[in-house]
Structures are given as structure tokens and as C-alpha cells.
Design an enzyme around this catalytic site. Structure first.
Site, short mmCIF file in Angstrom:
data_model
loop_
_atom_site.label_atom_id
_atom_site.label_comp_id
_atom_site.label_asym_id
_atom_site.label_seq_id
_atom_site.Cartn_x
_atom_site.Cartn_y
_atom_site.Cartn_z
N SER A 1 0.82 -1.19 -0.11
CA SER A 1 0.30 0.22 -0.32
C SER A 1 0.80 1.05 0.08
O SER A 1 2.03 1.14 0.59
CB SER A 1 -0.82 0.07 1.24
OG SER A 1 -1.51 1.33 1.35
N TYR B 1 -2.34 0.02 10.86
CA TYR B 1 -2.24 -0.71 9.63
C TYR B 1 -1.00 -0.25 8.67
O TYR B 1 -0.35 -1.20 8.07
CB TYR B 1 -3.68 -0.20 8.68
CG TYR B 1 -3.86 -0.69 7.07
CD1 TYR B 1 -3.89 -1.96 6.89
CD2 TYR B 1 -3.48 0.39 6.40
CE1 TYR B 1 -4.04 -2.41 5.48
CE2 TYR B 1 -3.48 0.09 5.02
CZ TYR B 1 -3.91 -1.27 4.38
OH TYR B 1 -3.81 -1.53 3.30
N1 LIG Z 1 -9.00 -1.01 -0.99
C1 LIG Z 1 -7.76 -0.32 -0.76
O1 LIG Z 1 -7.94 1.08 -0.76
C2 LIG Z 1 -6.31 -0.91 -0.61
C3 LIG Z 1 -5.27 0.07 -0.76
C4 LIG Z 1 -4.04 -0.31 -0.62
C5 LIG Z 1 -3.65 -1.46 -0.64
N2 LIG Z 1 -4.85 -2.57 -0.30
C6 LIG Z 1 -4.16 -3.92 0.02
O2 LIG Z 1 -5.04 -4.65 -1.01
C7 LIG Z 1 -5.05 -5.97 -0.48
C8 LIG Z 1 -6.56 -6.47 -0.88
O3 LIG Z 1 -7.38 -5.67 -0.08
P1 LIG Z 1 -9.04 -5.27 -0.58
O4 LIG Z 1 -9.05 -3.95 -0.68
O5 LIG Z 1 -9.34 -6.19 -1.64
O6 LIG Z 1 -9.82 -5.62 0.88
P2 LIG Z 1 -10.97 -6.37 1.00
O7 LIG Z 1 -12.05 -6.16 -0.01
O8 LIG Z 1 -11.53 -6.10 2.46
O9 LIG Z 1 -10.41 -7.86 0.86
C9 LIG Z 1 -9.62 -8.52 1.92
C10 LIG Z 1 -9.52 -9.79 1.46
O10 LIG Z 1 -8.36 -10.49 2.28
C11 LIG Z 1 -8.63 -11.61 3.07
N3 LIG Z 1 -8.37 -11.87 4.39
C12 LIG Z 1 -8.33 -11.23 5.30
N4 LIG Z 1 -7.94 -11.70 6.44
C13 LIG Z 1 -7.35 -12.80 6.04
C14 LIG Z 1 -6.66 -13.97 6.62
N5 LIG Z 1 -6.39 -13.88 7.97
N6 LIG Z 1 -6.40 -15.06 5.88
C15 LIG Z 1 -6.68 -15.00 4.37
N7 LIG Z 1 -7.29 -14.07 3.89
C16 LIG Z 1 -7.65 -13.06 4.41
C17 LIG Z 1 -10.27 -11.43 2.98
O11 LIG Z 1 -11.06 -12.73 3.36
P3 LIG Z 1 -12.22 -12.91 3.98
O12 LIG Z 1 -13.18 -12.68 2.91
O13 LIG Z 1 -12.26 -14.27 4.70
O14 LIG Z 1 -12.57 -11.61 4.95
C18 LIG Z 1 -10.56 -10.77 1.66
O15 LIG Z 1 -10.48 -11.71 0.42
C19 LIG Z 1 -4.81 -6.07 1.09
O16 LIG Z 1 -3.39 -6.06 1.26
C20 LIG Z 1 -5.18 -4.58 1.26
O17 LIG Z 1 -4.08 -4.01 2.50
C21 LIG Z 1 -5.93 -2.12 -0.20
#
Ligand SMILES: NC(=O)c1ccc[n+]([C@@H]2O[C@H](COP(=O)([O-])OP(=O)(O)OC[C@H]3O[C@@H](n4cnc5c(N)ncnc54)[C@H](OP(=O)(O)O)[C@@H]3O)[C@@H](O)[C@H]2O)c1
Length: 248
Positions: A138, A151
Site C-alpha cells: 500500500s 495498519y
Molecule cells: N482497498 C484499498 O484501498 C487498498 C489500498 C492499498 C492496499 N490495499 C491492500 O490490498 C489487499 C486487498 O485488499 P482489498 O481492498 O481487496 O480488501 P477487502 O475487499 O477487504 O478484501 C480483503 C481480502 O483479504 C482476505 N483476508 C483477510 N484476512 C485474511 C486472513 N487472515 N487469511 C486469508 N485471507 C484473509 C479477505 O478474506 P475474507 O473474505 O475471508 O475476509 C478478503 O478476501 C490488502 O492487502 C490491502 O491491504 C487495499
């Protein structure tokens, strides 16, 4: 060195929703031979596996569960592209009573999780010709976004892990890519009141970065601009964040 998506065999953590699902769909669209789609609840992947038959292999992975990660590596010995996407942001301010527990949980998912996967899959990637690792970090891992202080700290650890793994695995021909998105329109960023990139656009930029051998991938407009500023002056990025906090 770079990894071609067409014909590759990938494993994606957190593949059931958000950016991970978009990456999984983009891999399939671009001709990946097989995608191990990791999820805590593999039933959340039924529609994908039914639609793509044997090109999608649902696999139960909770990245905080060491046994599940070992078992995933035993099942997926043909992987060439490991995508550490799963992540969690629990929120909370420095004065919250449970802030240390929150920070520990975020460290477990966002740093120790990818570390476990890299530990288990490095030898597999090496024996399959090198391959590639993608860590979805991120921009908050480069400069602490103090709206989410713990975070951000967990993502800084993931960024450092990315650099260390890159150095340590270069000798076996494994490329390691850090991805530094800005706000993306997923459940995680629901409360963020900023323009957001789509998960599909971010996924596409990530795979472009892997194919072009780009080490630091800034997959959206905010990230590109932030990355540019950060490369010129990390201090100016820190001050910009502090100013955003001060103005709220
Ligand atoms: N959205 C943003 O603005 C943003 C920006 C920068 C970076 N990111 C990064 O992008 C990545 C994906 O995030 P996203 O935005 O797609 O978020 P999201 O929609 O909240 O999805 C998070 C994913 O991670 C899984 N997860 C959480 N805890 C876990 C665990 N202990 N073991 C295995 N899977 C787990 C969740 O599974 P469940 O369905 O089981 O909960 C879900 O599939 C993350 O690393 C996040 O930090 C996101």
C-alpha cells in the site's frame, strides 16, 4: 527477468473478493493455465470454480494459520506466481484501549502472513524455474497514513519484507514485486472519502507490472503521483500526510 501470465500457474491469497478476486479474474482472462484461489472460506469461490472448471482450484488458506499455509504448499507444488494479496485493516487510534491487540492482528495478516507464504513457496518457485512473488502492500507502507496508524505500520513491515525477499531470492531467479495502491473501491476502503480506483484496473496494472518486470508497481493514478513524490522526498510525503490529518 519477468513472468509471463499466459500459461502460468498462480496462487492468490484473499481471492474471494476485492482486489484478490479482480486479480484472479484478470489472470484467467490473460490465459493463466491454473489459479489456486486462496480463501478462508473456499465456498466463497464456488461461482468462480464452477465457471472456470479445472483452471480454478479453490484452496483453504487463512494466512495467520501456519498449518493451512504448509498444507497449501503441499497441494500447490506447481506454482510459478505467488500473489500475497490478503490483507486486513481494523482501524483505531493510538489512545484506543485495545490498540496493541489491533496492531498485532494487522501484523499477523499483513506481514507474518506473506512471510509464511514466502517461506513455504520460495523453494517451490525456485524448483519451477524462478517465477515471481507479488506482495500487495500500500502507499501507506511507504508513508504512515495516520488515519490508520497501525495498519500503515504493518504495511511498512510488508514493504521491508518485499525488499529483503527480492535480494534473497534474486539468485534463484525469482522476481519480487511490491504493489503500492492508493485508495481502491473495495470493502476495505468503504469509509475512505477519496476518489478510488476500480479493483479491475488495479488488477490489470499489477499483471502488466509483473509482465514488464517492474519491481515497484504503482497501479492507479493516486499511487503513481504519490510514488513520484515519495521518490523525490520521503519527508515531503510525510509532511503532506500530517497536513491532511491536521486539516480534519
Ligand atoms: N482497498 C484499498 O484501498 C487498498 C489500498 C492499498 C492496499 N490495499 C491492500 O490490498 C489487499 C486487498 O485488499 P482489498 O481492498 O481487496 O480488501 P477487502 O475487499 O477487504 O478484501 C480483503 C481480502 O483479504 C482476505 N483476508 C483477510 N484476512 C485474511 C486472513 N487472515 N487469511 C486469508 N485471507 C484473509 C479477505 O478474506 P475474507 O473474505 O475471508 O475476509 C478478503 O478476501 C490488502 O492487502 C490491502 O491491504 C487495499
Amino acid at each position: 527477468m519477468s513472468e509471463k501470465i499466459e500459461g502460468t500457474i498462480a496462487l492468490v491469497t484473499g481471492a474471494n473478493r476485492g482486489i484478490g478476486r479482480a486479480i484472479t479474474e484478470a489472470l484467467l482472462q490473460r490465459g493463466a493455465a491454473k489459479v489456486y484461489a486462496g480463501a478462508r472460506n473456499p465456498q466463497s469461490l464456488t461461482d468462480l470454480s464452477e465457471h472456470h472448471a479445472d483452471r480454478v482450484v479453490p484452496i483453504e488458506i487463512d494466512v495467520t494459520d501456519a498449518e493451512k499455509v504448509v498444507s497449501a504448499a503441499e497441494q500447490a507444488g506447481d506454482v510459478r506466481l505467488l500473489i500475497n494479496n490478503a490483507g486486513a485493516a481494523f482501524g483505531g487510534g493510538l489512545a484506543d484501549a485495545n490498540i496493541a491487540e489491533t496492531a498485532q492482528q494487522e501484523i499477523d495478516v499483513n506481514y507474518i502472513g506473506p512471510l509464511r507464504l514466502i517461506q513455504q513457496f520460495s523453494a517451490i518457485l525456485g524448483s519451477n524455474g524462478g517465477g515471481a512473488i507479488v506482495n500487495v502492500v500500500s502507499v501507506a507502507g511507504l508513508t504512515n497514513f495516520a488515519f490508520f496508524p497501525t495498519y500503515s505500520a504493518s504495511k511498512a513491515a510488508a514493504h521491508s519484507l518485499t525488499q529483503g525477499s527480492r535480494a534473497l531470492l534474486a539468485g534463484q531467479g525469482t522476481t519480487v514485486h511490491g504493489v503500492y495502491p492508493g485508495p481502491v473501491d473495495t470493502a476495505m476502503a468503504e469509509s475512505v472519502d477519496m476518489d478510488k480506483a476500480t479493483p479491475a484496473d488495479v488488477a490489470s496494472a499489477i499483471l502488466d507490472g509483473v509482465e514488464s518486470g517492474t519491481e515497484d508497481i504503482y497501479p492507479d493514478a493516486f499511487a503513481e503521483q504519490f510514488g513520484q513524490q515519495f521518490s523525490e522526498s520521503p519527508k515531503a510525503s510525510e509532511q503532506q500526510m500530517a497536513a491532511m490529518i491536521a486539516s480534519t
